[in-house]
Scaffold this active site. Structure first.
Site, mmCIF file in Angstrom:
data_model
loop_
_atom_site.group_PDB
_atom_site.id
_atom_site.type_symbol
_atom_site.label_atom_id
_atom_site.label_comp_id
_atom_site.label_asym_id
_atom_site.label_seq_id
_atom_site.Cartn_x
_atom_site.Cartn_y
_atom_site.Cartn_z
ATOM 1 N N CYS A 169 -31.712 18.298 31.102
ATOM 2 C CA CYS A 169 -30.865 17.245 31.668
ATOM 3 C C CYS A 169 -29.456 17.807 31.787
ATOM 4 O O CYS A 169 -29.277 18.985 32.086
ATOM 5 C CB CYS A 169 -30.908 15.981 30.805
ATOM 6 S SG CYS A 169 -30.355 16.227 29.095
ATOM 7 N N GLY A 170 -28.436 17.002 31.553
ATOM 8 C CA GLY A 170 -27.080 17.501 31.633
ATOM 9 C C GLY A 170 -26.657 18.263 30.396
ATOM 10 O O GLY A 170 -26.114 19.362 30.481
#
Length: 285
Positions: free
Chosen positions: A244-245
Site C-alpha cells: 500500500c502506501g
C-alpha cells in the site's frame, strides 16, 4: 465462546466478554488508532478522551516500531516488540482485541504485527470504536490506570513480512500475486503520490484492490463477498503479497484475505513509500 482463530469480532461479543469478570481476565483490548500524515488529529489524545474500557494504547507509529529507519512505522525486532507489548499487559495466553477510532483503518496493522510475532490469538473489532459507541456501550476517559506487565514473548514469523529486495526477485513468480491496496488513481498514476519524491505507478504484474473495496461503513464485507474479491485476482495456490502506501492499509487486505480462507499472506512493510523512492525498483505507469 468465540474461537481464538477468529480474526474479526463484533462489538456485542466484546461487550459480553468485558461484562464477565472471568472472561474479561483473558482479554486485552488495544487501541491502534493512527492517521495519515496530513490529518491533524492526535490518536493518543483521542484515546485519553474516550476509549473502550480496559484498553491500552498500541502506538505502532512511534513506540512499537523499528528504530533507526527513515521509513514510517516499520515492524520492530522481536525483542523490542516483546518489551513494549508486555508493558501493555499482554500475556502469551491473552486474547488480544484491537480496534481503531475510524472504524477500520489502522487496527489490522496491529493484528498483522501480532501475527508476525507469533501470536495467533488476536482479533480486530469490526466497526471499531464507532461501532462500540453506536451500540451505547460503556467507555472510559482520562489516563489509563497502571497495570502489571504481561509475560508475552514474541516469536518472529518471517513468512508474514517481505523486504523490497526479496520482493523484487518475485515480480515474475507465477506462484505469487502482488496486490496493491492504494486507491486506483494512485495505482494507475493518474494522480501524484501524496509523499514528496515518490514516483507514481505500481509494481510490474501487481494487481489493484483498493482497501475500501473490502469494507462497507467501517465493517468487513461478508466472507463470501471477500472470497469473490480475491478469487477475481488470484488463485488459491498463490502466495498473496500485499502493499500500500506505507504498510497500514495493506494489512486490511491481509486480514480480509485470511477471512476469505487464504492462509499464505504476506505484507510488504516498506510498501510504496520505500519502493517509489528508489529508482532501483521498477515502476509501471
Amino acid at each position: 465462546m468465540i474461537s481464538p482463530a477468529n480474526n474479526i469480532v463484533s462489538a456485542a461479543w466484546l461487550n459480553q466478554q468485558l461484562s464477565d469478570a472471568v472472561l474479561a481476565a483473558s482479554i486485552v483490548v488495544l487501541d491502534a488508532s493512527a492517521f495519515m500524515p496530513d490529518v491533524p488529529r492526535d490518536p493518543k489524545q483521542e484515546f485519553i478522551d474516550v476509549r473502550i474500557p480496559t484498553a491500552q494504547f498500541f502506538d505502532f507509529n512511534h513506540q512499537i516500531a523499528a528504530p533507526n529507519t527513515d521509513l514510517p512505522h516499520m515492524l520492530p525486532p522481536a525483542d523490542l516488540f516483546t518489551a513494549e507489548v508486555a508493558t501493555l499487559g499482554v500475556n502469551n495466553t491473552s486474547h488480544v482485541v484491537i480496534y481503531d477510532s475510524q472504524g477500520m483503518f489502522s487496527a489490522p496493522r496491529g493484528w498483522w504485527m501480532f501475527k508476525a510475532m507469533g501470536h495467533d490469538n488476536v482479533s480486530v473489532l469490526d466497526g471499531g470504536l464507532p461501532a462500540w459507541l453506536a451500540a451505547g456501550y460503556a467507555t472510559q476517559t482520562g489516563e489509563p490506570v497502571a497495570i502489571e506487565n504481561g509475560d508475552f514473548c514474541a516469536k518472529f514469523r518471517p513468512n508474514w513480512v517481505i523486504d523490497a529486495d526479496t520482493l523484487c526477485q518475485k515480480l515474475d513468480d507465477k506462484q505469487v500475486q502482488i496486490i496493491d491496496a492504494r486507491p486506483s488513481a494512485r495505482f494507475f498514476a493518474t494522480v501524484k503520490e501524496p509523499r514528496a519524491g515518490i514516483r507514481s505507478g505500481h509494481m510490474p504484474n501487481a494487481k489493484n484492490l483498493p482497501f475500501g473495496n473490502v469494507l462497507v461503513n467501517g465493517y468487513f464485507l461478508a466472507t463470501e463477498q471477500l472470497k469473490q474479491q480475491f478469487d477475481a485476482l488470484s488463485n488459491n495456490q498463490q502466495r498473496l503479497i500485499f502493499s500500500c502506501g506505507s504498510g497500514v492499509t495493506a494489512c486490511i487486505l491481509a486480514l480480509a484475505a485470511q477471512q476469505a480462507g487464504r492462509d499464505n499472506v504476506t505484507v510488504y512493510d516498506g510498501s510504496w513509500t520505500e519502493w517509489g523512492a528508489n529508482d532501483n525498483y521498477p515502476v509501471v505507469k
